[in-house]
Enzyme design. Structure first.
Site, PDB file in Angstrom:
ATOM      1  N   ASP A 165       0.841  -1.196   0.000  1.00  0.00           N
ATOM      2  CA  ASP A 165       0.000   0.000   0.000  1.00  0.00           C
ATOM      3  C   ASP A 165       0.875   1.243   0.000  1.00  0.00           C
ATOM      4  O   ASP A 165       1.969   1.214   0.554  1.00  0.00           O
ATOM      5  CB  ASP A 165      -0.804   0.046   1.308  1.00  0.00           C
ATOM      6  CG  ASP A 165      -2.282  -0.201   1.092  1.00  0.00           C
ATOM      7  OD1 ASP A 165      -2.630  -0.756   0.044  1.00  0.00           O
ATOM      8  OD2 ASP A 165      -3.067   0.145   1.984  1.00  0.00           O
ATOM      9  N   TYR A 171       2.107   4.780   1.525  1.00  0.00           N
ATOM     10  CA  TYR A 171       2.056   5.402   2.858  1.00  0.00           C
ATOM     11  C   TYR A 171       0.834   6.316   2.919  1.00  0.00           C
ATOM     12  O   TYR A 171       0.442   6.909   1.914  1.00  0.00           O
ATOM     13  CB  TYR A 171       3.315   6.222   3.113  1.00  0.00           C
ATOM     14  CG  TYR A 171       4.595   5.414   3.183  1.00  0.00           C
ATOM     15  CD1 TYR A 171       4.740   4.357   4.073  1.00  0.00           C
ATOM     16  CD2 TYR A 171       5.682   5.735   2.366  1.00  0.00           C
ATOM     17  CE1 TYR A 171       5.923   3.640   4.149  1.00  0.00           C
ATOM     18  CE2 TYR A 171       6.866   5.020   2.439  1.00  0.00           C
ATOM     19  CZ  TYR A 171       6.981   3.969   3.324  1.00  0.00           C
ATOM     20  OH  TYR A 171       8.157   3.263   3.397  1.00  0.00           O
ATOM     21  N   HIS A 199       9.660  -9.334   5.608  1.00  0.00           N
ATOM     22  CA  HIS A 199       9.384  -7.923   5.322  1.00  0.00           C
ATOM     23  C   HIS A 199      10.257  -7.040   6.217  1.00  0.00           C
ATOM     24  O   HIS A 199      10.579  -7.417   7.349  1.00  0.00           O
ATOM     25  CB  HIS A 199       7.900  -7.639   5.599  1.00  0.00           C
ATOM     26  CG  HIS A 199       7.416  -6.343   5.049  1.00  0.00           C
ATOM     27  ND1 HIS A 199       7.587  -5.142   5.714  1.00  0.00           N
ATOM     28  CD2 HIS A 199       6.761  -6.046   3.900  1.00  0.00           C
ATOM     29  CE1 HIS A 199       7.062  -4.170   4.990  1.00  0.00           C
ATOM     30  NE2 HIS A 199       6.554  -4.687   3.892  1.00  0.00           N
ATOM     31  N   PHE A 207       7.841   2.043  -0.659  1.00  0.00           N
ATOM     32  CA  PHE A 207       8.846   2.237   0.398  1.00  0.00           C
ATOM     33  C   PHE A 207       9.520   3.617   0.372  1.00  0.00           C
ATOM     34  O   PHE A 207      10.283   3.958   1.270  1.00  0.00           O
ATOM     35  CB  PHE A 207       9.927   1.140   0.359  1.00  0.00           C
ATOM     36  CG  PHE A 207       9.401  -0.231   0.627  1.00  0.00           C
ATOM     37  CD1 PHE A 207       9.010  -0.595   1.904  1.00  0.00           C
ATOM     38  CD2 PHE A 207       9.277  -1.163  -0.397  1.00  0.00           C
ATOM     39  CE1 PHE A 207       8.500  -1.867   2.160  1.00  0.00           C
ATOM     40  CE2 PHE A 207       8.782  -2.430  -0.150  1.00  0.00           C
ATOM     41  CZ  PHE A 207       8.385  -2.785   1.136  1.00  0.00           C
TER      42      PHE A 207
END
Length: 220
Positions: A65, A67, A187, A78
């Protein structure tokens, strides 16, 4: 449908833009931008593609998703805009980069410098409502980004796919590891980074593979 996306991707995905799900997705996203605060800013929805044309992709990093807080999302997974504090996952990515390649933590969390070298920083869902993680999941973005990965898998070889966490690994499960390098690990979020992300050396492994297949390495 005339979608404002980089020309090489527009050609590759032209049939996708004509499918019923994509019209439904477009209607939903437009309504969300009209009635709510949505990230990233509309001009940045396809930013990952703008900086990484189809034929220049070397590496694919899959996120989930965007931020969902102000000043963060700008269309690359990221990555955050200049001047924005690093979210925890990005902090851990930079820690691993330092441990792997000895590179100090960079002064900005803006990863456009990676994208411009051929790193496709692709979120599964390309938009999100402010302060509501996952709020645009299940609306069609996942189908679209699956198509992106399938196009790459069909037309390109010797790519590096970096799949952090179970979600990315499931999304990239079909990728042929015989003609690409597929790197899987935990992750980088604080909840899982110590369960196999730290020490996974994705940056050096990527560059070793690129060099071995006659490609320029990434200046991470």
């Amino acid at each position: 449908m005339d979608v404002k996306i980089e020309s090489s991707w527009k050609k590759q995905l032209a049939d996708e833009f004509e499918k019923p799900y994509f019209k439904e997705l477009t209607d939903f996203v437009r309504q969300e931008y009209r009635t709510n605060t949505v990230y990233p800013p509309g001009a940045y929805i396809f930013n990952a593609f703008a900086h990484c044309p189809f034929d220049r992709v070397k590496v694919v990093i899959l996120g989930q998703d965007p931020y969902h807080e102000p000043g963060q999302a700008h269309g690359l997974c990221f990555s955050v805009q200049d001047g924005t504090a690093y979210p925890p996952s990005l902090q851990n990515i930079f820690k691993e980069l330092e441990a792997d390649l000895g590179k100090p933590v960079p002064p900005s969390g803006n990863l456009l410098r990676w994208a411009d070298q051929g790193v496709l920083l692709l979120n599964a869902t390309l938009t999100v409502r402010a302060h509501q993680a996952g709020s645009h999941q299940g609306r069609g973005w996942e189908t679209f980004t699956d198509a992106v990965i399938h196009r790459l898998a069909e037309a390109r070889q010797h790519l590096v796919y970096i799949l952090w966490g179970s979600y990315a690994q499931k999304k990239g499960a079909f990728i042929d590891g015989n003609c690409n390098l597929v790197l899987r690990s935990a992750h980088p979020s604080p909840l899982s980074a110590y369960r196999g992300f730290f020490g996974s050396k994705p940056f050096s492994k990527t560059n070793d593979y690129l060099l071995a297949t006659g490609q320029e390495p990434i200046d991470w």
